[in-house]
Design a protein around this motif. Structure first.
Motif, PDB file in Angstrom:
ATOM      1  N   ASN A  60      25.116 -51.598  20.162  1.00  0.00           N
ATOM      2  CA  ASN A  60      25.870 -50.654  21.003  1.00  0.00           C
ATOM      3  C   ASN A  60      26.127 -51.304  22.361  1.00  0.00           C
ATOM      4  OD1 ASN A  60      25.594 -48.547  19.027  1.00  0.00           O
ATOM      5  ND2 ASN A  60      23.496 -48.279  19.721  1.00  0.00           N
ATOM      6  N   TRP A  61      27.390 -51.593  22.646  1.00  0.00           N
ATOM      7  CA  TRP A  61      27.748 -52.191  23.932  1.00  0.00           C
ATOM      8  C   TRP A  61      28.093 -51.063  24.902  1.00  0.00           C
ATOM      9  CZ3 TRP A  61      29.432 -57.627  24.853  1.00  0.00           C
ATOM     10  CH2 TRP A  61      28.980 -58.490  23.861  1.00  0.00           C
ATOM     11  N   PHE A  62      27.286 -50.936  25.955  1.00  0.00           N
ATOM     12  CA  PHE A  62      27.518 -49.905  26.973  1.00  0.00           C
ATOM     13  C   PHE A  62      28.163 -50.554  28.196  1.00  0.00           C
ATOM     14  CE2 PHE A  62      24.223 -47.884  24.431  1.00  0.00           C
ATOM     15  CZ  PHE A  62      24.684 -46.580  24.355  1.00  0.00           C
ATOM     16  N   TYR A  63      29.461 -50.289  28.368  1.00  0.00           N
ATOM     17  CA  TYR A  63      30.197 -50.791  29.527  1.00  0.00           C
ATOM     18  C   TYR A  63      30.031 -49.789  30.667  1.00  0.00           C
ATOM     19  CZ  TYR A  63      34.247 -51.954  32.454  1.00  0.00           C
ATOM     20  OH  TYR A  63      35.074 -52.267  33.515  1.00  0.00           O
ATOM     21  N   VAL A  64      29.322 -50.186  31.718  1.00  0.00           N
ATOM     22  CA  VAL A  64      28.967 -49.233  32.773  1.00  0.00           C
ATOM     23  C   VAL A  64      30.094 -49.033  33.780  1.00  0.00           C
ATOM     24  CG1 VAL A  64      26.513 -49.694  32.562  1.00  0.00           C
ATOM     25  CG2 VAL A  64      27.878 -51.039  34.158  1.00  0.00           C
ATOM     26  N   GLY A  65      31.056 -49.946  33.836  1.00  0.00           N
ATOM     27  CA  GLY A  65      32.185 -49.770  34.744  1.00  0.00           C
ATOM     28  C   GLY A  65      32.038 -50.566  36.025  1.00  0.00           C
ATOM     29  N   ARG A  66      33.185 -50.973  36.557  1.00  0.00           N
ATOM     30  CA  ARG A  66      33.221 -51.792  37.769  1.00  0.00           C
ATOM     31  C   ARG A  66      32.782 -51.015  38.996  1.00  0.00           C
ATOM     32  NH1 ARG A  66      38.869 -54.457  39.540  1.00  0.00           N
ATOM     33  NH2 ARG A  66      39.314 -52.233  39.594  1.00  0.00           N
ATOM     34  N   ASN A  67      32.790 -49.693  38.927  1.00  0.00           N
ATOM     35  CA  ASN A  67      32.339 -48.911  40.074  1.00  0.00           C
ATOM     36  C   ASN A  67      30.824 -48.934  40.214  1.00  0.00           C
ATOM     37  OD1 ASN A  67      32.212 -47.424  37.632  1.00  0.00           O
ATOM     38  ND2 ASN A  67      31.926 -45.523  38.784  1.00  0.00           N
ATOM     39  N   ARG A  68      30.085 -49.306  39.143  1.00  0.00           N
ATOM     40  CA  ARG A  68      28.617 -49.346  39.202  1.00  0.00           C
ATOM     41  C   ARG A  68      28.086 -50.778  39.345  1.00  0.00           C
ATOM     42  NH1 ARG A  68      28.644 -45.280  34.713  1.00  0.00           N
ATOM     43  NH2 ARG A  68      27.983 -43.279  35.577  1.00  0.00           N
ATOM     44  N   PHE A  69      28.588 -51.701  38.534  1.00  0.00           N
ATOM     45  CA  PHE A  69      28.176 -53.107  38.592  1.00  0.00           C
ATOM     46  C   PHE A  69      29.384 -53.891  39.097  1.00  0.00           C
ATOM     47  CE2 PHE A  69      24.698 -53.282  35.040  1.00  0.00           C
ATOM     48  CZ  PHE A  69      24.177 -52.077  35.481  1.00  0.00           C
ATOM     49  N   HIS A  70      29.304 -54.485  40.273  1.00  0.00           N
ATOM     50  CA  HIS A  70      30.491 -55.163  40.798  1.00  0.00           C
ATOM     51  C   HIS A  70      30.115 -56.242  41.803  1.00  0.00           C
ATOM     52  CE1 HIS A  70      30.181 -52.947  44.637  1.00  0.00           C
ATOM     53  NE2 HIS A  70      29.936 -51.864  43.918  1.00  0.00           N
ATOM     54  N   ASP A  71      31.106 -57.091  42.113  1.00  0.00           N
ATOM     55  CA  ASP A  71      30.978 -58.111  43.147  1.00  0.00           C
ATOM     56  C   ASP A  71      31.302 -57.506  44.506  1.00  0.00           C
ATOM     57  OD1 ASP A  71      30.269 -60.074  41.381  1.00  0.00           O
ATOM     58  OD2 ASP A  71      32.268 -60.950  41.213  1.00  0.00           O
ATOM     59  N   LEU A  72      30.827 -58.160  45.551  1.00  0.00           N
ATOM     60  CA  LEU A  72      31.157 -57.761  46.918  1.00  0.00           C
ATOM     61  C   LEU A  72      32.640 -58.001  47.166  1.00  0.00           C
ATOM     62  CD1 LEU A  72      29.860 -56.802  49.613  1.00  0.00           C
ATOM     63  CD2 LEU A  72      29.584 -59.210  50.215  1.00  0.00           C
ATOM     64  N   MET A  73      33.251 -57.119  47.904  1.00  0.00           N
ATOM     65  CA  MET A  73      34.684 -57.227  48.187  1.00  0.00           C
ATOM     66  C   MET A  73      34.981 -58.427  49.092  1.00  0.00           C
ATOM     67  SD  MET A  73      36.628 -54.814  46.809  1.00  0.00           S
ATOM     68  CE  MET A  73      38.048 -54.666  47.890  1.00  0.00           C
ATOM     69  N   ASP A  74      36.098 -59.111  48.779  1.00  0.00           N
ATOM     70  CA  ASP A  74      36.707 -60.099  49.680  1.00  0.00           C
ATOM     71  C   ASP A  74      35.825 -61.300  49.971  1.00  0.00           C
ATOM     72  OD1 ASP A  74      38.835 -58.252  49.950  1.00  0.00           O
ATOM     73  OD2 ASP A  74      37.729 -57.211  51.523  1.00  0.00           O
ATOM     74  N   VAL A  75      35.055 -61.756  48.984  1.00  0.00           N
ATOM     75  CA  VAL A  75      34.244 -62.951  49.207  1.00  0.00           C
ATOM     76  C   VAL A  75      34.628 -64.081  48.258  1.00  0.00           C
ATOM     77  CG1 VAL A  75      32.260 -61.777  50.195  1.00  0.00           C
ATOM     78  CG2 VAL A  75      32.416 -62.038  47.712  1.00  0.00           C
ATOM     79  N   PHE A 134      36.245 -58.202  39.265  1.00  0.00           N
ATOM     80  CA  PHE A 134      34.950 -57.531  39.284  1.00  0.00           C
ATOM     81  C   PHE A 134      34.597 -56.968  40.659  1.00  0.00           C
ATOM     82  CE2 PHE A 134      34.440 -60.360  35.597  1.00  0.00           C
ATOM     83  CZ  PHE A 134      34.006 -59.440  34.655  1.00  0.00           C
ATOM     84  N   GLN A 135      35.492 -57.103  41.645  1.00  0.00           N
ATOM     85  CA  GLN A 135      35.170 -56.644  42.995  1.00  0.00           C
ATOM     86  C   GLN A 135      35.411 -55.143  43.145  1.00  0.00           C
ATOM     87  OE1 GLN A 135      37.092 -59.009  46.002  1.00  0.00           O
ATOM     88  NE2 GLN A 135      36.466 -60.950  45.070  1.00  0.00           N
ATOM     89  N   HIS A 136      34.589 -54.547  43.993  1.00  0.00           N
ATOM     90  CA  HIS A 136      34.720 -53.110  44.272  1.00  0.00           C
ATOM     91  C   HIS A 136      33.948 -52.844  45.557  1.00  0.00           C
ATOM     92  CE1 HIS A 136      34.418 -48.716  43.678  1.00  0.00           C
ATOM     93  NE2 HIS A 136      35.413 -48.857  42.817  1.00  0.00           N
ATOM     94  N   ARG A 137      34.373 -51.864  46.301  1.00  0.00           N
ATOM     95  CA  ARG A 137      33.620 -51.530  47.514  1.00  0.00           C
ATOM     96  C   ARG A 137      32.332 -50.798  47.142  1.00  0.00           C
ATOM     97  NH1 ARG A 137      34.056 -46.296  49.395  1.00  0.00           N
ATOM     98  NH2 ARG A 137      35.559 -44.973  48.295  1.00  0.00           N
ATOM     99  N   ILE A 138      31.320 -50.923  47.975  1.00  0.00           N
ATOM    100  CA  ILE A 138      30.033 -50.268  47.745  1.00  0.00           C
ATOM    101  C   ILE A 138      30.176 -48.766  47.976  1.00  0.00           C
ATOM    102  CG2 ILE A 138      27.641 -50.105  48.506  1.00  0.00           C
ATOM    103  CD1 ILE A 138      27.843 -53.034  49.388  1.00  0.00           C
ATOM    104  N   THR A 139      29.736 -47.990  47.007  1.00  0.00           N
ATOM    105  CA  THR A 139      29.793 -46.537  47.111  1.00  0.00           C
ATOM    106  C   THR A 139      28.449 -45.953  46.669  1.00  0.00           C
ATOM    107  OG1 THR A 139      30.527 -46.095  44.843  1.00  0.00           O
ATOM    108  CG2 THR A 139      32.232 -46.669  46.455  1.00  0.00           C
ATOM    109  N   SER A 140      28.390 -44.630  46.656  1.00  0.00           N
ATOM    110  CA  SER A 140      27.168 -43.958  46.200  1.00  0.00           C
ATOM    111  C   SER A 140      26.973 -44.085  44.691  1.00  0.00           C
ATOM    112  CB  SER A 140      27.212 -42.471  46.590  1.00  0.00           C
ATOM    113  OG  SER A 140      28.386 -41.860  46.084  1.00  0.00           O
TER     114      SER A 140
END
Length: 473
Positions: free
Chosen positions: A303-318, A325-331
């Protein structure tokens, strides 16, 4: 006389030999009995030994399907399921995960490790014992004397979480296989009332990097919300992370895997890695690609569970290469990756792990004004108060609401630009404008007047979308 003396000594020699054999057999019996009666796996007290010093386990709790017919599950064209004999009544509740952080002795890595240790220890203390996540730092060895002195010093200072494999250090040399073999050695504990049964110590085993920052409480909550990987389920093999697709080897083989910033697998997959010949035969290469390749060859039902780029992501603009894979840090962020430089690392640490409540000092207008100035915008206090009030009304529905520092910064800047420019930017345009303001603040520059804010915002936007942008100004 001489003949009599010689014949008299022969029984004594035979007796000595007999006694020697008896003593050797007794010692051998004691050793075998001790090994057979010892529980599977190792205790927490021995968790920081070299991997190759762990004795082979006495008995595997895995279902016999995995161990018979010459690894038929790895060679058949059909898909097979693994069943673990490690979920019994009376077993202690397993912890959500064991996280292995692959790291190196470099100075920046050492600096990041020390901060991560302290922060993860602090986060775990706030969780119930059954929801805590254990973290280990995993090293390769070295022929360099100075590096080995550093490793030995770190092991002496942190024996509970420092693991050193006998394999030479190198990203693509197979250290990932050593980690999963080590994880297998501590994956089980003996049943508290039945010495012939075993219990899982962890639901999942995870791999991460030392330039990743993990929000442990959110990771624990995420894992416990997934379908439980138990032996009673019809398909208990779970693989959790952010999916990628790539091409590997000279044969240009297409594979799928989970991004190496953080991926997790259930205990049965760790069991398979420990016993299957596939990982050993395909050990060299980029580790997250190779793990995906192992599972592709395994013919296992996973079972492949894709958690989404909003949860597991790279730091923006680096890193423009990893923009997908980049996304801003959120709650919602569970892990943020690519925090390599010290400046970026502290952006990740504070942005993700420092949380703001409604009574935080940043809700004082003077402090918020200074914070906004660091992000390229210097507005008068009445304007700042208006933005703070909007944030209180919109996000803080109760005194218990918490907001990551990065999200506080985002909303403060976003609201200020939206209200004081009078321009309805699209999400993409707003992202461009905000990014430029943040970069301006890092260079020690900022905008001070409302008119200048409007002009600069529109100019920044229209660099990308000239016709559409100017038509709405």
């Amino acid at each position: 006389m001489f003949h009599i003396l010689c014949t008299a000594k022969q029984p004594r020699i035979r007796l000595k030999r007999f006694l020697g054999l008896a003593i050797s057999a007794t010692v051998l019996f004691i050793v075998i009995f001790h090994l057979c009666s010892s529980p599977e796996g190792t205790s927490d007290a021995t968790a920081a030994e070299y991997v190759n010093q762990h004795h082979p386990v006495i008995r595997s709790p895995v279902h016999s399907l995995l161990l018979t017919e010459n690894y038929s599950i790895a060679n058949s064209s059909a898909q097979y399921r693994i069943r673990l004999d490690a979920d019994h009544p009376g077993c202690p509740i397993p912890r959500p995960a064991l996280v292995g952080i692959l790291t190196t002795p470099g100075l920046e890595s050492s600096f990041r490790r020390q901060y991560l240790r302290e922060k993860y220890r602090e986060l775990n203390k706030k969780l119930d014992a059954t929801k805590r996540i254990d973290v280990k730092f995993f090293f390769g060895t070295s022929n360099n004397t100075e590096i080995m002195h550093q490793l030995n010093a770190e092991y002496a200072a942190h024996p509970d979480d420092t693991i050193i494999t006998s394999r030479m250090e190198g990203r693509d040399e197979g250290k990932i296989l050593d980690f999963f073999q080590y994880a297998r050695s501590i994956l089980y504990t003996q049943h508290p009332s039945n010495r012939h049964r075993f219990c899982k110590r962890y639901l999942y085993v995870a791999k991460s990097d030392d330039d990743s920052v993990i929000h442990l409480p959110r990771l624990s909550e995420l894992l416990l919300s997934l379908p439980a990987p138990t032996s009673s389920s019809s398909s208990s093999s779970n693989f959790v992370g952010n999916v990628f697709h790539d091409v590997i080897t000279q044969a240009r083989i297409q594979i799928s895997g989970m991004h190496g910033m953080l991926y997790l697998m259930s205990a049965d997959l760790v069991e398979w890695i420990n016993f299957s010949p596939i990982p050993v035969e395909n050990v060299r290469g980029v580790e997250d690609q190779q793990v995906g390749y192992w599972f592709q060859l395994s013919k296992l039902h996973i079972n492949w569970f894709y958690v989404g780029r909003n949860r597991f992501h790279d730091l923006m603009d680096v890193n423009p290469i990893t923009r997908w894979f980049q996304h801003r840090i959120t709650s919602e962020t569970v892990v943020v990756h690519y925090c390599k430089t010290l400046q970026d690392f502290f952006r990740c640490m504070s942005g993700l792990l420092e949380e703001i409540h409604v009574n935080h000092s940043l809700f004082k207008a003077e402090n918020a004004q200074h914070r906004l100035k660091e992000n390229g915008l210097h507005l008068p206090l009445p304007t700042i108060k208006e933005s703070l009030q909007h944030m209180r009304d919109f996000y803080f529905t109760s005194n218990s609401t918490m907001l990551p520092l990065a999200e506080f910064d985002h909303h403060l800047l976003h609201h200020s630009i939206t209200v004081h420019t009078g321009v309805q930017f699209t999400d993409l345009e707003m992202s461009v404008v905000m990014r430029e303001f943040v970069n301006m603040g890092r260079r020690g520059k900022w905008i001070e007047t409302q008119q200048e804010l409007r002009t600069v915002s529109v100019e920044l936007c229209c660099r990308r979308e000239s016709q559409r942008c100017w038509s709405r100004v």
